[in-house]
Design a protein around this motif. Structure first.
Motif, mmCIF file in Angstrom:
data_model
loop_
_atom_site.group_PDB
_atom_site.id
_atom_site.type_symbol
_atom_site.label_atom_id
_atom_site.label_comp_id
_atom_site.label_asym_id
_atom_site.label_seq_id
_atom_site.Cartn_x
_atom_site.Cartn_y
_atom_site.Cartn_z
ATOM 1 N N ASP A 31 48.807 42.504 52.425
ATOM 2 C CA ASP A 31 47.357 42.254 51.461
ATOM 3 C C ASP A 31 47.507 42.111 50.175
ATOM 4 O OD1 ASP A 31 45.815 42.562 53.828
ATOM 5 O OD2 ASP A 31 46.077 44.770 53.849
ATOM 6 N N LYS A 32 48.591 41.701 49.719
ATOM 7 C CA LYS A 32 48.903 41.475 48.109
ATOM 8 C C LYS A 32 49.537 40.077 48.000
ATOM 9 C CE LYS A 32 51.065 43.791 44.516
ATOM 10 N NZ LYS A 32 51.848 44.856 43.829
ATOM 11 N N SER A 33 49.076 39.389 46.828
ATOM 12 C CA SER A 33 49.431 38.208 46.603
ATOM 13 C C SER A 33 50.139 38.193 45.004
ATOM 14 C CB SER A 33 48.466 37.197 46.832
ATOM 15 O OG SER A 33 47.304 37.575 45.716
ATOM 16 N N VAL A 34 50.813 37.157 44.526
ATOM 17 C CA VAL A 34 51.260 37.173 43.312
ATOM 18 C C VAL A 34 50.821 35.791 42.579
ATOM 19 C CG1 VAL A 34 53.649 36.264 43.975
ATOM 20 C CG2 VAL A 34 53.392 37.595 41.739
ATOM 21 N N LEU A 35 50.279 36.022 41.323
ATOM 22 C CA LEU A 35 49.948 34.672 40.552
ATOM 23 C C LEU A 35 51.231 34.285 39.761
ATOM 24 C CD1 LEU A 35 47.587 32.707 39.609
ATOM 25 C CD2 LEU A 35 47.359 34.645 37.874
ATOM 26 N N ILE A 36 51.400 33.048 39.816
ATOM 27 C CA ILE A 36 52.527 32.396 39.174
ATOM 28 C C ILE A 36 52.047 31.405 38.112
ATOM 29 C CG2 ILE A 36 54.876 31.411 39.253
ATOM 30 C CD1 ILE A 36 54.903 33.669 40.808
ATOM 31 N N TYR A 94 40.106 40.361 37.773
ATOM 32 C CA TYR A 94 38.824 39.717 38.131
ATOM 33 C C TYR A 94 38.238 39.170 39.300
ATOM 34 C CZ TYR A 94 37.505 42.226 33.591
ATOM 35 O OH TYR A 94 37.385 43.223 32.707
ATOM 36 N N VAL A 95 39.590 38.172 39.687
ATOM 37 C CA VAL A 95 39.632 37.508 40.818
ATOM 38 C C VAL A 95 40.356 37.999 41.953
ATOM 39 C CG1 VAL A 95 39.928 35.194 41.807
ATOM 40 C CG2 VAL A 95 39.155 35.463 39.598
ATOM 41 N N GLU A 98 35.191 31.351 43.681
ATOM 42 C CA GLU A 98 35.415 32.791 42.946
ATOM 43 C C GLU A 98 35.633 32.746 41.552
ATOM 44 O OE1 GLU A 98 39.179 33.271 45.319
ATOM 45 O OE2 GLU A 98 38.344 33.670 47.078
ATOM 46 N N ALA A 99 36.306 31.385 41.063
ATOM 47 C CA ALA A 99 36.461 31.542 39.399
ATOM 48 C C ALA A 99 35.272 31.749 38.739
ATOM 49 C CB ALA A 99 37.353 30.404 39.151
ATOM 50 N N VAL A 100 34.208 30.870 39.426
ATOM 51 C CA VAL A 100 32.849 30.761 38.581
ATOM 52 C C VAL A 100 32.210 32.054 38.853
ATOM 53 C CG1 VAL A 100 30.434 29.613 39.079
ATOM 54 C CG2 VAL A 100 32.743 28.282 39.129
ATOM 55 N N ASP A 101 32.098 32.475 40.133
ATOM 56 C CA ASP A 101 31.466 34.099 40.557
ATOM 57 C C ASP A 101 31.692 34.973 39.694
ATOM 58 O OD1 ASP A 101 29.837 32.576 42.356
ATOM 59 O OD2 ASP A 101 30.725 33.270 44.234
ATOM 60 N N ASN A 102 33.191 34.984 39.483
ATOM 61 C CA ASN A 102 33.923 36.214 38.827
ATOM 62 C C ASN A 102 34.167 35.848 36.977
ATOM 63 O OD1 ASN A 102 34.775 38.297 40.679
ATOM 64 N ND2 ASN A 102 35.376 36.239 41.702
ATOM 65 N N ARG A 103 33.339 34.728 36.921
ATOM 66 C CA ARG A 103 33.056 34.520 35.318
ATOM 67 C C ARG A 103 34.498 34.656 34.535
ATOM 68 N NH1 ARG A 103 30.485 39.016 33.591
ATOM 69 N NH2 ARG A 103 30.325 37.928 31.446
ATOM 70 N N VAL A 104 35.574 33.905 35.366
ATOM 71 C CA VAL A 104 36.959 33.811 34.686
ATOM 72 C C VAL A 104 36.886 33.099 33.263
ATOM 73 C CG1 VAL A 104 39.180 32.773 34.959
ATOM 74 C CG2 VAL A 104 38.095 33.817 37.037
#
Length: 344
Positions: free
Chosen positions: A139-144, A171-172, A319-325
């Motif tokens: 259940d875990k990912s990593v952002l590169i 936030y995302v 998701e980016a829009v909804d979470n106001r990134v």
């Protein structure tokens, strides 16, 4: 109060399988994700691309003229073709008619068009493409980041990538306290080239970055890091290698499953497990990367994207829009981030 419905502009003419696969993924997204879709491109080609034209009633078609081909130099092509689909899509965001852009076309053109029409967030020198990788933890990912926007980087660019990646992870991806790492050839602070040494110091000194040290290649998918920063040259090689590994795993599974009746029974028993494996390793499940640092939400998808990838790219944009990134990166960077290093 509920969220307003996100409006996503899709470059319908960009990508190896455009417009048919792009249109198919867009129609599915409109039906399942609760978003408004604006398909940007040649109206006749869009209508002719689907065997079920009645489904186009779920989307809005915005006319454009031409597209930026993969062999074209981005800036000159964008100027020659002001009404190209990627330009028109970016203009929709600039005018406030759309909240985000999704494109599987020429990635250099998408980046250049976003910079020309949307500009950068104040304080950000270079945008970065962030891609989410699976890890060995279910259940875990990593952002590169960066995975291709900047081949050559100064220390301050990577410092900014780390700040933006931290916000995105929080936030995302929902990580309360992200662990940020710097991709390097060793764990020790003294390892690496001059760029790595200077970035390590900058990240250590920046209170906006929860920096935990260097990440070696073997650490990326371990789940020990939530964000890993690197220059776009290394990141793009890493991205494409990871995609090839995922495809190889799926191919090996297909080849090694028994054939005949036994194979069918085994596949039936393992159906849910195989589906979860595919979701974790297939790059189509992730949809592409978010271009962080420009003054708009832009998702750059794979050139080979088919309908499932386009669907997931729209989900990523939503998701980016909804979470106001965008607003969070702007506020976090200007309010909290320490001054960038000189980074000549």
């Amino acid at each position: 109060m509920g969220l307003t419905q996100a409006r996503i502009a899709i470059d319908a003419m960009g990508g190896d399988y455009a417009p048919a696969e792009v249109v198919s993924g867009a129609i599915r997204a409109a039906a399942e994700l609760g978003v408004e879709i604006l398909l940007v491109g040649d109206p006749e080609a869009i209508r002719a691309s689907t065997p079920h034209p009645e489904n186009l009633s779920q989307v809005e078609i915005v006319p454009a003229e031409g597209t930026i081909e993969m062999h074209e130099e981005p800036l000159s092509a964008l100027r020659r073709k002001p009404q190209a689909s990627i330009n028109v899509a970016m203009e929709l965001v600039k005018q406030g008619r759309a909240d985000a852009v999704v494109s599987a076309g020429h990635s250099g053109a998408a980046m250049a068009s976003s910079l020309l029409r949307l500009g950068r967030i104040k304080g950000i020198d270079r945008p970065a493409i962030g891609a989410v990788f699976p890890t060995v933890m279910a259940d875990k990912s990593v952002l590169i980041l960066d995975v291709g926007a900047n081949v050559d980087c100064r220390p301050k660019f990577l410092e900014q990538f780390a700040v933006m990646g931290t916000v995105y992870s929080q936030y995302v991806l929902g990580v309360q306290e992200p662990r940020v790492g710097l991709l390097n050839i060793g764990e020790e602070p003294s390892k690496g080239n001059d760029l790595a040494l200077r970035v390590h110091q900058a990240l250590s000194d920046n209170p906006a970055v929860p920096f935990v040290g260097n990440a070696e290649g073997r650490d990326i998918l371990s789940g020990d890091f939530d964000v890993v920063v690197c220059d776009g040259f290394v990141g793009n090689v890493l991205l494409k290698f990871a995609e090839a590994v995922g495809e190889s795993i799926l191919q090996i599974l297909r080849e090694e499953l028994p054939q005949g009746v036994r194979g069918k029974l085994g596949t039936l028993v393992l159906k849910n497990n195989l589906r979860r494996i595919k979701q974790r390793v297939d790059h189509a499940e992730h949809g592409g990367g978010l271009l962080l640092g420009v003054a708009g939400i832009v998702v750059i998808s794979h050139g080979s994207s088919q309908a499932p990838s386009i669907f997931n790219a729209v989900r990523l944009a939503k998701e980016a829009v909804d979470n106001r990134v965008l607003e969070r990166i702007r506020a976090q960077y200007q309010k909290v981030a320490a001054p960038a290093t000189d980074g000549e």
